[in-house]
Design an enzyme around this catalytic site. Structure first.
Site, PDB file in Angstrom:
ATOM      1  N   GLY A  12       0.830  -1.195   0.000  1.00 55.63           N
ATOM      2  CA  GLY A  12       0.000   0.000   0.000  1.00 55.63           C
ATOM      3  C   GLY A  12       0.862   1.241   0.000  1.00 55.63           C
ATOM      4  N   SER A  13       0.382   2.289   0.632  1.00 49.71           N
ATOM      5  CA  SER A  13       1.088   3.571   0.634  1.00 49.71           C
ATOM      6  C   SER A  13       2.511   3.443   1.181  1.00 49.71           C
ATOM      7  CB  SER A  13       0.298   4.593   1.449  1.00 49.71           C
ATOM      8  OG  SER A  13       1.018   5.800   1.593  1.00 49.71           O
TER       9      SER A  13
ATOM     10  N   ASP B 100      -3.087  -2.999  11.054  1.00 47.14           N
ATOM     11  CA  ASP B 100      -2.913  -3.581  12.390  1.00 47.14           C
ATOM     12  C   ASP B 100      -3.843  -4.758  12.642  1.00 47.14           C
ATOM     13  OD1 ASP B 100      -0.966  -1.735  13.057  1.00 47.14           O
ATOM     14  OD2 ASP B 100      -2.368  -0.353  14.019  1.00 47.14           O
TER      15      ASP B 100
ATOM     16  N   HIS C  76       4.513   0.337  13.081  1.00 50.45           N
ATOM     17  CA  HIS C  76       3.704   0.771  14.231  1.00 50.45           C
ATOM     18  C   HIS C  76       3.769  -0.340  15.267  1.00 50.45           C
ATOM     19  CE1 HIS C  76       0.709   2.600  16.687  1.00 50.45           C
ATOM     20  NE2 HIS C  76      -0.302   1.837  16.299  1.00 50.45           N
TER      21      HIS C  76
ATOM     22  N   GLU D 158     -12.172  26.718   7.085  1.00 45.62           N
ATOM     23  CA  GLU D 158     -11.018  27.582   7.361  1.00 45.62           C
ATOM     24  C   GLU D 158      -9.991  26.932   8.283  1.00 45.62           C
ATOM     25  OE1 GLU D 158     -12.098  31.573   8.416  1.00 45.62           O
ATOM     26  OE2 GLU D 158     -13.529  31.742   6.773  1.00 45.62           O
TER      27      GLU D 158
END
EC number: 1.1.1.86
Length: 332
Positions: free
Chosen positions: A26-27, A83, A108, A231
């Site tokens: 993945g990423s 995980d 992790h 914002e």
């Protein structure tokens, strides 16, 4: 203060003649694999049959195997799957194929710290966690730079786990920017706390509370959305680039005064709650709750997510974002 290491402090020689298996593409897996290979390290990929990433990994020149085959062929096994998937994958595919002196690696520490994965005594166990998304890790590497990262050693069977971990971090570019030494406990608990209290849980709760407060006082939902959600990016971008003081330099005196006087009230209200959230993490209460929720197929989790998806801020935002051409009409 933290110990921070750079390129000159780490050597790729500790990965020389070793094969690194990246389990998952993945990423992060994609970025780790490409960066390590470009650093001269032999990399193979482990993916489950039917994974949509198989063709992508092959197209990018990697040998792709099943997770058990990859673990069998590798000296260092980096597990980069979610995980919740890791414990079962570890038991079925990785543990049976670990040899003495192998290294088991994570980005992790959740499963190691909370005992969902119990490694055998005859392997090294370490963690390398870039503090940025995979695409940034890859982009910075290609630019000759890097994304800062954390590393930790949980188990040092070979006597060289620390050096291997630092070599891995150097291979993905982390030591170009700065590599901070930590522990599995610290990485896991602070990561969970940040997600729950500030980055995800805290931020979304503040947005919804602010939005609801304005709506209940009779203000238009569209205006409330702009003030309480839209914002936020402007302010976060300033904080991200310049820090809190730098952000305050860039806003009006009126906004700055409101920040330092009224913000204090929010601070005083949430600080005790933050301590409770951290305590639940430290004592394993959150981990136990999340593990059991997954065992039960996530009924509570799914219900909460569905409820939040129906919040008025979502409906208003969906319409207002159509007015923002710079977003390119992108949706999930």
């Amino acid at each position: 203060m933290a110990n921070i290491y750079y390129d000159e402090d780490a050597s790729l020689d500790y990965l020389k003649d070793k094969t690194v298996a990246i389990i998952g593409y993945g990423s992060q897996g994609h970025a780790h694999a490409l960066n390590l290979r470009d650093s001269g390290i032999k990399v193979i990929i482990g993916l489950l049959a039917g994974s949509r990433s198989i063709e992508k990994a092959k197209a990018e020149g990697f040998e792709v195997y099943s997770p058990d085959e990859a673990a069998k062929k590798a000296d260092v096994i980096m597990i980069l799957t979610p995980d919740t998937v890791q414990p079962a994958l570890y038991q079925s595919a990785i543990l049976p194929n670990l040899d003495e002196g192998n290294a088991l690696a994570f980005a992790h520490g959740f499963n190691i710290h909370f005992g969902q994965i119990v490694p055998p005594s005859y392997v090294d166990v370490f963690l390398v966690a870039p503090k940025g998304p995979g695409h940034l890790v890859r982009w910075m590497y290609e630019e000759g730079k890097g994304v800062p990262g954390l590393f930790a050693v949980y188990q040092d069977f070979t006597g060289k786990a620390r050096e291997i971990a630092m070599a891995y971090a150097k291979g993905i570019g982390a030591t170009r920017a700065g590599l901070i030494e930590t522990t599995f406990k610290e990485e896991t608990e602070t990561d969970l706390f940040g997600e729950q209290a500030v980055l995800c849980g805290g931020a979304t709760a503040l947005i919804k509370a602010g939005f609801e407060t304005l709506i209940e006082a009779g203000y238009q939902p569209e205006v409330a959305y702009f003030e309480c959600l839209h914002e936020l990016k402007l302010i976060v971008d300033l904080i991200y680039q310049y820090g809190i003081s730098g952000m305050r330099y860039s806003i009006s005196d009126t906004a700055r005064y409101g920040d330092v006087t009224r913000g204090k009230r929010v601070y005083e209200a949430v600080k005790p709650l933050y301590k409770k959230i951290l305590e639940e993490i430290q004592e394993g209460e959150f981990a136990k709750e999340w593990i059991l929720e997954n065992v039960a197929n996530r009924p509570h989790f799914n219900a909460l997510v569905k409820k939040d998806e129906e919040h008025p801020v979502e409906k208003v935002g969906k319409e207002l974002r159509k007015m923002m051409p710079w977003l390119g009409g992108r949706g999930l």
